[in-house]
Design an enzyme around this catalytic site. Structure first.
Site, PDB file in Angstrom:
ATOM      1  N   ASP A 152      -0.360   4.825  -8.889  1.00 47.68           N
ATOM      2  CA  ASP A 152       0.055   6.181  -8.474  1.00 47.68           C
ATOM      3  C   ASP A 152       0.230   7.061  -9.232  1.00 47.68           C
ATOM      4  OD1 ASP A 152       0.579   8.419  -6.876  1.00 47.68           O
ATOM      5  OD2 ASP A 152       1.728   7.161  -5.592  1.00 47.68           O
ATOM      6  N   PHE A 168       7.855   6.249  -4.599  1.00 48.61           N
ATOM      7  CA  PHE A 168       7.473   7.475  -3.624  1.00 48.61           C
ATOM      8  C   PHE A 168       6.071   7.513  -3.721  1.00 48.61           C
ATOM      9  CE2 PHE A 168       6.255  11.517  -2.225  1.00 48.61           C
ATOM     10  CZ  PHE A 168       7.214  11.811  -1.139  1.00 48.61           C
ATOM     11  N   LYS A 227      -2.369  16.311  -6.107  1.00 45.24           N
ATOM     12  CA  LYS A 227      -1.410  17.244  -6.596  1.00 45.24           C
ATOM     13  C   LYS A 227      -2.371  18.391  -7.687  1.00 45.24           C
ATOM     14  CE  LYS A 227       2.709  15.889  -5.404  1.00 45.24           C
ATOM     15  NZ  LYS A 227       3.703  14.737  -5.646  1.00 45.24           N
TER      16      LYS A 227
HETATM   17  C1  LIG Z   1       3.691  13.897  -4.161  1.00 42.61           C
HETATM   18  C2  LIG Z   1       3.371  12.283  -4.223  1.00 42.61           C
HETATM   19  C3  LIG Z   1       2.741  11.423  -3.393  1.00 42.61           C
HETATM   20  C4  LIG Z   1       2.414  12.155  -2.010  1.00 42.61           C
HETATM   21  O1  LIG Z   1       1.508  13.398  -2.086  1.00 42.61           O
HETATM   22  P1  LIG Z   1       1.331  14.071  -0.808  1.00 42.61           P
HETATM   23  O2  LIG Z   1       0.123  15.070  -1.010  1.00 42.61           O
HETATM   24  O3  LIG Z   1       2.615  14.937  -0.652  1.00 42.61           O
HETATM   25  O4  LIG Z   1       1.039  13.485   0.361  1.00 42.61           O
HETATM   26  C5  LIG Z   1       2.453  10.271  -3.404  1.00 42.61           C
HETATM   27  N1  LIG Z   1       2.699   9.777  -4.768  1.00 42.61           N
HETATM   28  C6  LIG Z   1       3.281  10.492  -5.578  1.00 42.61           C
HETATM   29  C7  LIG Z   1       3.567   9.595  -6.909  1.00 42.61           C
HETATM   30  C8  LIG Z   1       3.608  11.718  -5.268  1.00 42.61           C
HETATM   31  O5  LIG Z   1       4.285  12.241  -6.559  1.00 42.61           O
END
Ligand SMILES: *Cc1c(COP(=O)(O)O)cnc(C)c1O
Length: 400
Positions: free
Chosen positions: A225, A140, A254
Site C-alpha cells: 500500500d 492504515f 493521493k
Molecule cells: C490515505 C491512505 C489510504 C486511504 O485513502 P483514502 O483516499 O482516504 O480512502 C489507504 N492507505 C494508506 C497507506 C493511506 O495513507
C-alpha cells in the site's frame, strides 16, 4: 465571512468526524496556503501527501480545465480517449503491465484485496472461501468496514462491527512473525513500506526485502500500500524501491492526481490483473476521462520537475536540520525523503499544542496519534523555504 463564523457553521451542520486545526483555508499555491484572514502558511501536511506536486499546480490545472471543457464522465460502459493513455503511461512509469483505476484509496485497497482472494482460489487453489490475508499491526488502509475489520486502532474500528473475516494481523517490522503466520490458505500479505498514519514508522532495514522473500517462498502475493508513501514522497518513486522490492501489487492514490481529484489505482502484472472478468468489479467514476487527464499530467509533473530527486535531497536536509534542534520534548526524528516524523516524549503532553503553536508561526502540520508531528511538505519545496521554516519550528519545539 471570517474564520469564527465559518467554523461555527461547519460545526453546526457537519458531522464531527475530524478535529481540524482552526484555520480556514481559502487559497493555495505551491507549498503555501492562505486563510480567510489573509494569513499565509507553509503546508507541511500536503493533504496526507496528496499534494506532492504542490497546491494548484498550473500544469495540472490546465489539464483539468482543458479536459473539463471536453468530456468529464463516460462511465466504463463506454470507452474514453484518456483512459488508454493513462494506462500506458502508468505502465511505462512503474513497470507494471496493467492497472485498474478507482477513486479513493480505500476503494483501491478493496480492489487489490478482492483480486488477491480471487488469485487465491483460481491460481493457488485455496479451498473455497478459506483465503487469508495477512496485514500488520498499526496499519492504515482506509475506512471501509472490511478495512477497519483488520485495523488495530480501537478508534477506527471498535464501534463498527461485525467485522469482515479472513484477515490476520502480525507485528509490523517482524518478518519472522509474519512467516510464522503464513498457512497454506494465505493468499496475500498487505503492508505499508512505511506506516504513515501509524506515525511515520520506518521498519528495520531489510524488513520489506525479507517479507518479499518469505512471500515468494510460500507462494503468497505481496501487496504494497503505497497510497501515501508512493509517487516520490520518500525520495524514491515507491518506498519499496529503497529495498529493491517489486511487490506483486502496488496500490497508489493521493498524489496520483496532484490534489485536484480523487484518483487511485492498483498496479499489477497481467497474470494477476487479468483475473478480473467483466462485471466482477467496477466503479461509476473510476477511470473517467477527467480523472485520467488530471492523473496523466500529475505523473508528468512528478517526472519532469524531478520531484523524486528533490524529495530525497531536501528530505535529508530537512531531517538533519530538525534533528539538530536540542528540544527536551523530542524522543526521535525519523524519515525518508520528505516524509518525516518527530516523535515527542510522553512528558511533552501531546503533539497537538505544538501543532497549534506552529500554526501561530505560519506552519501547518498535523499530529498523528497523540505524540507525533508529521512534516511532509509538497515535494516542490525548496531549500530557502526549509531555511525559513527551521527557526520557527525551533522556537516551537523549544517552548516549555
Ligand atoms: C490515505 C491512505 C489510504 C486511504 O485513502 P483514502 O483516499 O482516504 O480512502 C489507504 N492507505 C494508506 C497507506 C493511506 O495513507
Amino acid at each position: 465571512m471570517n474564520t469564527h463564523e465559518l467554523i461555527e457553521i461547519e460545526e453546526k451542520y457537519g458531522a464531527h468526524n475530524y478535529h481540524p486545526l482552526d484555520v480556514v483555508i481559502e487559497r493555495g499555491e505551491g507549498v503555501w496556503v492562505y486563510d480567510v484572514e489573509g494569513n499565509r502558511y507553509l503546508d507541511c501536511l500536503s493533504a496526507y501527501s496528496a499534494l506532492n506536486q504542490g497546491h494548484v499546480h498550473p500544469r495540472i490545472l490546465n489539464a483539468l480545465k482543458a479536459q473539463a471543457e471536453k468530456v468529464t464522465l463516460t462511465s466504463r460502459a463506454f470507452r474514453n480517449d484518456q483512459l488508454p493513455l493513462f494506462y500506458k503511461e502508468l505502465s511505462e512509469l512503474t513497470g507494471y503491465e496493467m492497472s485498474l483505476p478507482m477513486n479513493s484509496g480505500a476503494e483501491a485497497v478493496e480492489t487489490a484485496l478482492k483480486v488477491a482472494r480471487k488469485w487465491g482460489y483460481d491460481v493457488k487453489k485455496i479451498p473455497h472461501y478459506q483465503a487469508e490475508i495477512i496485514v500488520a499491526d498499526g496499519n492504515f488502509h482506509g475506512r471501509t468496514i472490511s478495512i477497519v475489520s483488520f485495523s488495530s486502532e480501537p478508534l477506527y474500528k471498535d464501534a463498527f462491527g461485525p467485522f469482515t473475516p479472513g484477515f490476520l494481523s502480525v507485528p509490523y517490522g517482524d518478518a519472522a512473525a509474519l512467516e510464522k503466520a503464513i498457512t497454506p490458505n494465505t493468499a496475500a500479505v498487505m503492508i505499508e513500506p512505511i506506516q504513515g498514519e501509524g506515525g511515520v514508522l520506518i521498519p528495520p532495514a531489510g524488513y520489506l526485502k525479507k517479507v518479499s522473500e518469505v512471500c515468494k517462498k510460500n507462494n503468497v502475493l505481496l501487496i504494497a500500500d503505497e497510497i501515501q508513501t508512493g509517487l516520490g514522497r520518500t525520495g524514491k518513486l515507491f518506498a519499496s524501491d529503497h529495498e529493491g522490492v517489486r511487490p506483486d501489487m502496488v496500490i497508489i492514490g493521493k498524489a496520483l492526481a496532484g490534489g485536484f481529484y480523487p484518483v487511485s489505482a492498483v498496479l499489477a502484472d497481467s497474470d494477476i490483473m487479468s483475473l478480473y472478468l467483466p462485471g466482477e468489479h467496477g466503479s461509476t467514476f473510476g477511470g473517467n476521462p477527467l480523472a485520467c487527464a488530471v492523473a496523466r499530467e500529475s505523473l508528468k509533473v512528478i517526472v519532469e520537475e524531478n520531484l523524486v530527486q528533490n524529495s530525497a535531497e531536501l528530505g535529508e536536509y530537512f531531517l538533519e536540520r530538525l534533528a539538530e534542534i536540542p528540544s527536551k520534548h523530542v524522543k526521535e526524528v525519523r524519515g525518508k525523503g520528505l516524509f518525516i516524523g518527530v516523535e515527542l516524549k510522553a512528558e511533552a503532553r501531546g503533539a497537538r499544542r505544538f501543532c497549534e503553536a506552529l500554526q501561530q508561526k505560519g506552519i501547518l502540520a498535523k499530529e498523528t496519534h497523540s505524540h507525533i508531528i508529521r512534516f511532509a511538505p509538497p515535494l516542490v519545496i525548496d531549500k530557502e523555504t526549509i531555511d525559513w521554516a527551521i527557526p520557527r519550528i525551533y522556537d516551537v519545539l523549544m517552548m516549555d
